[in-house]
Motif scaffolding. Structure first.
Motif, mmCIF file in Angstrom:
data_model
loop_
_atom_site.group_PDB
_atom_site.id
_atom_site.type_symbol
_atom_site.label_atom_id
_atom_site.label_comp_id
_atom_site.label_asym_id
_atom_site.label_seq_id
_atom_site.Cartn_x
_atom_site.Cartn_y
_atom_site.Cartn_z
ATOM 1 N N ASN A 38 0.938 -1.199 -0.267
ATOM 2 C CA ASN A 38 0.201 0.121 -0.020
ATOM 3 C C ASN A 38 0.869 1.375 -0.086
ATOM 4 O OD1 ASN A 38 -2.273 -1.578 0.123
ATOM 5 N ND2 ASN A 38 -2.911 -1.296 2.166
ATOM 6 N N TYR A 39 1.962 1.217 0.871
ATOM 7 C CA TYR A 39 2.948 2.531 0.635
ATOM 8 C C TYR A 39 3.526 2.613 -0.579
ATOM 9 C CZ TYR A 39 1.680 3.845 5.368
ATOM 10 O OH TYR A 39 0.954 4.265 6.448
ATOM 11 N N ILE A 40 3.864 1.681 -1.220
ATOM 12 C CA ILE A 40 4.785 1.707 -2.723
ATOM 13 C C ILE A 40 3.460 2.308 -3.694
ATOM 14 C CG2 ILE A 40 5.272 0.370 -4.568
ATOM 15 C CD1 ILE A 40 6.748 -1.402 -2.710
ATOM 16 N N MET A 59 10.077 -0.074 5.942
ATOM 17 C CA MET A 59 9.597 -0.359 7.679
ATOM 18 C C MET A 59 8.692 -1.497 7.659
ATOM 19 S SD MET A 59 9.495 3.357 8.806
ATOM 20 C CE MET A 59 9.599 3.604 10.387
ATOM 21 N N GLU A 60 7.449 -1.452 6.645
ATOM 22 C CA GLU A 60 6.583 -2.487 6.804
ATOM 23 C C GLU A 60 7.278 -3.844 6.453
ATOM 24 O OE1 GLU A 60 4.384 -1.552 8.374
ATOM 25 O OE2 GLU A 60 3.129 0.223 7.618
ATOM 26 N N SER A 61 8.003 -3.858 5.391
ATOM 27 C CA SER A 61 8.480 -5.104 5.166
ATOM 28 C C SER A 61 9.576 -5.813 6.417
ATOM 29 C CB SER A 61 9.379 -5.279 3.848
ATOM 30 O OG SER A 61 10.502 -4.737 3.744
ATOM 31 N N ILE A 109 -7.831 4.510 4.648
ATOM 32 C CA ILE A 109 -7.486 3.122 4.815
ATOM 33 C C ILE A 109 -6.519 2.695 5.359
ATOM 34 C CG2 ILE A 109 -7.789 0.756 3.579
ATOM 35 C CD1 ILE A 109 -9.545 1.725 1.616
ATOM 36 N N GLN A 110 -5.290 2.998 4.718
ATOM 37 C CA GLN A 110 -3.812 2.302 5.075
ATOM 38 C C GLN A 110 -3.541 3.302 6.405
ATOM 39 O OE1 GLN A 110 -2.149 -0.285 4.906
ATOM 40 N NE2 GLN A 110 -0.671 0.706 6.382
ATOM 41 N N SER A 111 -3.216 4.828 6.198
ATOM 42 C CA SER A 111 -2.813 5.631 7.232
ATOM 43 C C SER A 111 -3.641 5.875 8.332
ATOM 44 C CB SER A 111 -1.947 6.545 6.630
ATOM 45 O OG SER A 111 -0.986 6.333 5.464
ATOM 46 N N ILE A 114 -5.905 1.438 9.131
ATOM 47 C CA ILE A 114 -5.126 0.244 9.424
ATOM 48 C C ILE A 114 -4.071 0.464 10.488
ATOM 49 C CG2 ILE A 114 -3.448 -1.467 8.203
ATOM 50 C CD1 ILE A 114 -5.253 -1.488 5.857
ATOM 51 N N GLU A 115 -3.289 1.709 10.344
ATOM 52 C CA GLU A 115 -2.317 1.996 11.436
ATOM 53 C C GLU A 115 -3.076 2.073 12.981
ATOM 54 O OE1 GLU A 115 0.646 1.888 10.817
ATOM 55 O OE2 GLU A 115 0.892 2.170 8.376
ATOM 56 N N CYS A 116 -4.120 2.693 12.937
ATOM 57 C CA CYS A 116 -4.817 2.663 14.313
ATOM 58 C C CYS A 116 -4.973 1.374 14.926
ATOM 59 C CB CYS A 116 -6.037 3.560 14.067
ATOM 60 S SG CYS A 116 -5.595 5.454 13.926
ATOM 61 N N ASP A 143 7.266 2.450 15.100
ATOM 62 C CA ASP A 143 7.162 2.980 13.670
ATOM 63 C C ASP A 143 5.705 3.150 13.329
ATOM 64 O OD1 ASP A 143 9.824 2.380 13.356
ATOM 65 O OD2 ASP A 143 9.559 0.396 12.515
ATOM 66 N N GLU A 144 4.546 2.504 13.806
ATOM 67 C CA GLU A 144 3.381 2.655 13.263
ATOM 68 C C GLU A 144 2.826 3.933 13.673
ATOM 69 O OE1 GLU A 144 2.797 0.320 11.378
ATOM 70 O OE2 GLU A 144 3.364 -1.612 11.999
ATOM 71 N N TYR A 145 3.033 4.605 14.703
ATOM 72 C CA TYR A 145 2.881 6.040 15.283
ATOM 73 C C TYR A 145 3.497 6.944 14.146
ATOM 74 C CZ TYR A 145 1.212 4.842 19.671
ATOM 75 O OH TYR A 145 0.545 4.290 20.905
ATOM 76 N N SER A 146 4.514 6.627 13.562
ATOM 77 C CA SER A 146 5.138 7.762 12.506
ATOM 78 C C SER A 146 4.484 7.439 11.178
ATOM 79 C CB SER A 146 6.722 7.250 12.373
ATOM 80 O OG SER A 146 6.955 6.335 11.595
ATOM 81 N N HIS A 147 3.810 6.050 10.827
ATOM 82 C CA HIS A 147 2.790 5.944 9.626
ATOM 83 C C HIS A 147 1.662 6.738 9.858
ATOM 84 C CE1 HIS A 147 5.328 1.917 9.142
ATOM 85 N NE2 HIS A 147 6.085 2.915 9.074
ATOM 86 N N LEU A 148 1.073 6.579 10.911
ATOM 87 C CA LEU A 148 -0.402 7.530 11.339
ATOM 88 C C LEU A 148 0.039 8.794 11.267
ATOM 89 C CD1 LEU A 148 -3.087 7.600 12.407
ATOM 90 C CD2 LEU A 148 -2.178 7.264 14.850
HETATM 91 FE FE FE Z 1 2.368 0.898 9.380
#
Ligand code: FE
Ligand code: Y39
Ligand code: FE
Ligand code: FE
Length: 230
Positions: A38-40, A59-61, A109-111, A114-116, A143-148
């Motif tokens: 999704n980030y790609i 980071m996700e991988s 949807i993703q950021s 899904i991140e929450c 890391d997930e907080y930074s994606h959010l």
């Molecule tokens: Fe994430």
């Protein structure tokens, strides 16, 4: 066996635990894989933020590799077929939105959603995880907080132009999250993760995110409970 602060004992090698873990671990591995993809996709939709988004995808991988190691450490084989079906409705909505160039929906949807969901699940898991998985999950949740945050910052900067699409995307996708939570509740319980705690943490993260983006308290109440009784 491991003695936890609250006196709860969890047998990480019991067949019951490993059976539940085969699905939860798969959900997390599949979720990280889809987040990577999704980030790609988002990097293609937002070329001005390409480098940042490619960094998030990497980071996700790494997260995926970490959670694969957690499964191996417990001698659990993840049920990836189950996990793909679990994510399919959200994954399909992301793909449709991406194909239509609806970047606001993709970000919601993703950021946001899904991140929450990930932050809530990892926060609730950390205190009841085995020592190996706890260390990995503690690193991942940061890391997930930074994606959010990436999603919040972009949507805040584009709030007025995004508002209507965010409302519609929330209406279509939030009920799916509540269904996913219900589907996973029994397995989460076996891992000592309470559904009520997951719902509460998700609501806090998602409500805070909507607030940071610019929604009013009244909007947040309406948006974040959408489909909760589904
Ligand atoms: Fe994430
Ligand atoms: O951005 C991310 O890394 C998210 C993809 C990962 C999804 C994690 C999904 C967690 C749900 C687990 C439910 C367990 C109760
Ligand atoms: Fe896919
Ligand atoms: Fe991740």
């Amino acid at each position: 066996m491991q003695q936890l602060a609250d006196g709860l004992e969890i047998d990480f090698q019991s067949e019951t635990y490993k059976d539940a873990y085969s699905r939860i671990n798969a959900i997390v591995i599949e979720g990280e894989q889809e987040a990577y993809e999704n980030y790609i996709t988002l990097a293609e939709l937002l070329p001005d933020h390409r480098d940042d988004l490619i960094r998030l995808s990497k980071m996700e991988s790494r997260h995926k590799k970490g959670f694969e190691a957690c499964g191996r450490n417990l001698n659990v084989t993840p049920d990836l077929q189950f996990a793909q079906e679990f994510f399919a409705p959200l994954h399909d909505n992301f793909k449709v939105a991406a194909a239509q160039g609806n970047v606001v929906t993709c970000l919601l949807i993703q950021s946001l959603i899904i991140e929450c969901f990930a932050i809530a699940a990892y926060n609730i898991y950390i205190p009841v995880a085995d020592a190996f998985a706890r260390k990995i999950t503690e690193g991942v949740v940061k890391d997930e907080y930074s994606h959010l945050n990436f999603g919040e910052v972009w949507l805040k900067a584009n709030f007025e132009a995004s508002k209507a699409e965010l409302e519609e995307a929330n209406r279509q996708n939030l009920p799916i999250v509540w269904k996913m939570l219900n589907q996973v509740a029994a397995d989460a319980e076996v891992l000592a993760m309470e559904k009520e705690a997951l719902v509460e943490d998700f609501m806090i993260q998602y409500g805070e995110a909507l607030s940071n983006i610019g929604f009013t308290t009244r909007d947040i109440m309406r948006l974040s409970a959408y489909g909760l009784s589904a």
